[in-house]
Design a protein around this motif. Structure first.
Motif, short mmCIF file in Angstrom:
data_model
loop_
_atom_site.label_atom_id
_atom_site.label_comp_id
_atom_site.label_asym_id
_atom_site.label_seq_id
_atom_site.Cartn_x
_atom_site.Cartn_y
_atom_site.Cartn_z
N ARG A 326 0.44 -1.03 -0.08
CA ARG A 326 0.15 0.23 -0.26
C ARG A 326 0.56 1.23 -0.26
N GLN A 378 -14.64 11.66 -7.40
CA GLN A 378 -14.14 11.44 -5.64
C GLN A 378 -14.77 10.15 -5.44
N THR A 379 -15.78 9.95 -6.14
CA THR A 379 -16.23 8.63 -5.95
C THR A 379 -16.22 7.39 -6.65
N SER A 381 -14.95 4.26 -9.53
CA SER A 381 -14.08 3.85 -9.69
C SER A 381 -13.89 3.30 -11.41
N TYR A 407 -1.74 7.59 -5.62
CA TYR A 407 -2.56 6.54 -6.95
C TYR A 407 -1.48 5.37 -7.01
N ASN A 479 -6.62 -7.84 -7.24
CA ASN A 479 -7.84 -7.51 -7.66
C ASN A 479 -8.58 -8.77 -7.85
N HIS A 482 -9.97 -9.23 -4.44
CA HIS A 482 -10.55 -8.15 -4.04
C HIS A 482 -12.61 -8.19 -4.86
N GLU A 513 -5.68 -3.32 -1.24
CA GLU A 513 -6.33 -1.82 -0.83
C GLU A 513 -6.05 -0.67 0.38
N SER A 514 -6.17 0.65 -0.18
CA SER A 514 -5.41 2.37 0.83
C SER A 514 -7.37 1.70 1.73
N SER A 517 -9.88 3.57 -0.62
CA SER A 517 -10.52 2.85 -1.72
C SER A 517 -11.47 1.58 -0.73
N THR A 520 -14.57 3.14 0.21
CA THR A 520 -15.14 3.32 -1.41
C THR A 520 -16.42 2.61 -1.92
N GLU A 521 -14.85 1.27 -1.62
CA GLU A 521 -15.82 -0.43 -2.54
C GLU A 521 -17.12 -1.03 -1.44
#
Length: 588
Positions: A326, A378-379, A381, A407, A479, A482, A513-514, A517, A520-521
């Motif tokens: 990360r 901002q929101t 993907s 990033y 991923n 994820h 992931e951070s 992030s 948001t997910e």
């Protein structure tokens, strides 16, 4: 030849031609049904029709939350349930039978979903009419701005949209009265999407963007008239409505928003989630079965990640390795957003020579990589936006870069395969370009197939010249993890009573992931229950079918032919895809 023989021959010829005419009529009748079905779908969803290049709907807008709209939906479902009930399936070709089954599936699940009061929560922060209208207003998305009619079309759409905002508030108030509201965390994300839209200067407003790109061929009088009309609509209608909605969200909706995270907490939540699971996976799997599958996949992928950790010589735990990935400065090398886009262009150049080895069927539609628009960055993907078959709009891979210094590029190779080539760009473009498919299938979508295909393509990276860097391969595992985590947290949130914080903590324990992030997910899954399940369920089915074909066909197995068979007919429920691949295996 005798008279009797001539008579027999004549009868045979008549029977033959009558039979042919009957077949032609049956084919023509079914083609008419699929055309009417497509037209009726577009009438119900003109925003999507615009995205799909059906420009006759560009001045229309659906009021999807209203009771009258839902009555129209019900009439649509009933109409086509009755229509297909009268069709003799034996009269249909293989591809027509696929169309028949797809219509049957869509209207059945659509009516099941309509039985749930989803209109009481008509908007959220992740997607929907208010965000699509913002995208279209920007002038570089689905809504065309090339002719004077294009401009007047969007004027009408803006007028309707100002009324749509009122309708949304009406049904949000009904939702408040019945305790059917968004979680507080989502309402907080929704607020700035309305509060930040009004501008002091009309020229700075997103909905003014099209005026700045008016074609030079327009006369001065036309330019002046359109500028005045857009200015008036923005200042007199949209800005007041945005302010009104922002005040409503802040003063009424936010205080009434719920503290629970999943829809299972709503009175109708468990029944609604069951329909969402069916809709998004196109299977009859239960939330419990999906949750168990997710836990199993997470364990398998954790084991694979341990191998990469050992390979790069990291001595700590896997959780510590996640933190390392990360925060590793070498994986955050970019200083300008343009450098992120350039890296994706580099990835594209690496795979280009290798695509032919795996794919005989490739699209003609052009392709571009763009940064996500600022108003939704901002929101958002990373995502793919389909192009049009007439070449007026390319397929676009959108990359959000809200903070370039933070990033992290460790998963970019994998991300490109999924969102761009050979993932969504190949699958969606080939589907739209297929002249043998009826229009409703060219522009159709099933998440389990479409997202399942894109996730499957991530496993092709080594064959395409990627994943030479262990961190990029770790990105692929990350991923896939994820998507495995999604099976656990989506079902956890909506069927097992998990909180937003529990879901975030589980993701942080299994992903690199951070936290920002991941947050948001998780809020995305809260907003669109079930959608996150589609990726892994579809991927595992495609991988299962590939293994089955390889095992049964042996040396006759051709990877290019397998990919062609999977892609050729476009999206469909997974049971239909399985039937198609099994038939191909039997042929061989």
């Amino acid at each position: 030849m005798t008279t009797q023989k001539l008579l027999i021959l004549g009868i045979a010829v008549c029977l033959f031609f009558n039979s042919c005419k009957k077949e032609e009529r049956k084919t023509a009748d079914f083609k008419a049904i699929t055309k009417n079905y497509f037209d009726d779908k577009n009438t119900l969803d003109p925003l999507s029709a615009t995205q799909n290049g059906q420009n006759q709907y560009n001045d229309q807008l659906q009021f999807e939350m209203t009771d009258s709209y839902r009555k129209s939906q019900l009439a649509f479902f009933d109409k086509y349930q009755k229509t297909i009930a009268g069709i003799n399936q034996k009269d249909l070709s293989e591809e027509e039978l696929n169309s028949y089954e797809i219509i049957k599936w869509e209207v059945t699940v659509g009516e099941e979903l309509l039985n749930q009061p989803t209109n009481l929560i008509p908007i959220h922060q992740f997607w929907g009419t208010h965000l699509t209208m913002g995208q279209y207003a920007g002038g570089s998305s689905g809504q065309p701005f090339k002719t004077e009619k294009d401009y007047t079309n969007f004027l009408k759409r803006m007028d309707l949209y100002s009324v749509w905002i009122d309708s949304a508030m009406v049904y949000m108030r009904k939702g408040i009265a019945k305790g059917a509201v968004l979680p507080k965390a989502l309402t907080e994300k929704l607020l700035p999407q309305f509060a930040n839209m009004p501008t002091a200067n009309v020229a700075d407003n997103l909905f003014y963007s099209a005026i700045k790109i008016m074609p030079a061929t327009f006369s001065d009088a036309t330019k002046k008239e359109l500028t005045a009309k857009y200015t008036a609509t923005i200042n007199d209608k949209l800005v007041p409505q945005y302010k009104k909605m922002a005040d409503f969200i802040k003063d009424e909706y936010l205080p009434a928003s719920r503290t629970t995270s999943g829809i299972g907490s709503l009175p109708f939540g468990k029944a609604l989630y069951a329909v969402y699971v069916k809709q998004w996976t196109t299977t009859s799997m239960t939330p419990d079965a999906i949750h168990a599958l997710g836990l199993s996949e997470v364990a398998r992928l954790n084991s694979e990640m341990e191998k990469v950790k050992t390979q790069v010589g990291f001595k700590g735990t896997l959780l510590e390795f996640f933190d390392c990935v990360r925060n590793k400065p070498e994986l955050k090398p970019f200083k300008k957003p343009e450098e992120v886009i350039a890296n994706f262009e580099r990835i594209y150049s690496v795979i280009k020579p290798n695509v032919d080895r795996l794919f005989s069927l490739q699209p003609k539609t052009e392709f571009e990589i763009r940064r996500t628009e600022a108003f939704r960055e901002q929101t958002a993907s990373a995502e793919y936006s389909p192009g049009t078959t007439d070449g007026t709009r390319p397929g676009i891979f959108y990359v959000p870069i809200p903070d370039v210094k933070e990033y992290n590029m460790y998963g970019d190779e994998d991300l490109f395969l999924h969102e761009a080539i050979p993932g969504h760009h190949f699958q969606i473009s080939l589907q739209q370009e297929n002249a043998s498919l009826p229009d409703f299938r060219k522009y159709n979508w099933f998440g389990a197939y479409g997202e399942g295909w894109a996730l499957y393509t991530e496993s092709l990276g080594k064959e395409m010249g990627l994943y030479k860097d262990p961190y990029q391969y770790f990105g692929m595992l990350g991923n896939e993890m994820h998507r495995a985590v999604r099976l656990v947290v989506d079902t956890g949130l909506h069927s097992k009573g998990w909180t937003r914080e529990q879901a975030i903590a589980y993701s942080l324990a299994n992903e690199a992931e951070s936290e920002a992030s991941i947050t948001t997910e998780i809020e995305r899954y809260m907003a669109i229950p079930g959608q996150a399940l589609s990726y892994k369920i579809g991927q595992l089915k495609i991988m299962e079918l590939r293994k089955r074909a390889q095992d049964k066909m042996g040396t006759q197995f051709d990877i290019k032919k397998f990919h062609e068979k999977v892609l050729a007919s476009g999206v469909m429920p997974l049971a239909l895809l399985e039937k198609k691949i099994d038939a191909w295996i039997q042929e061989k």
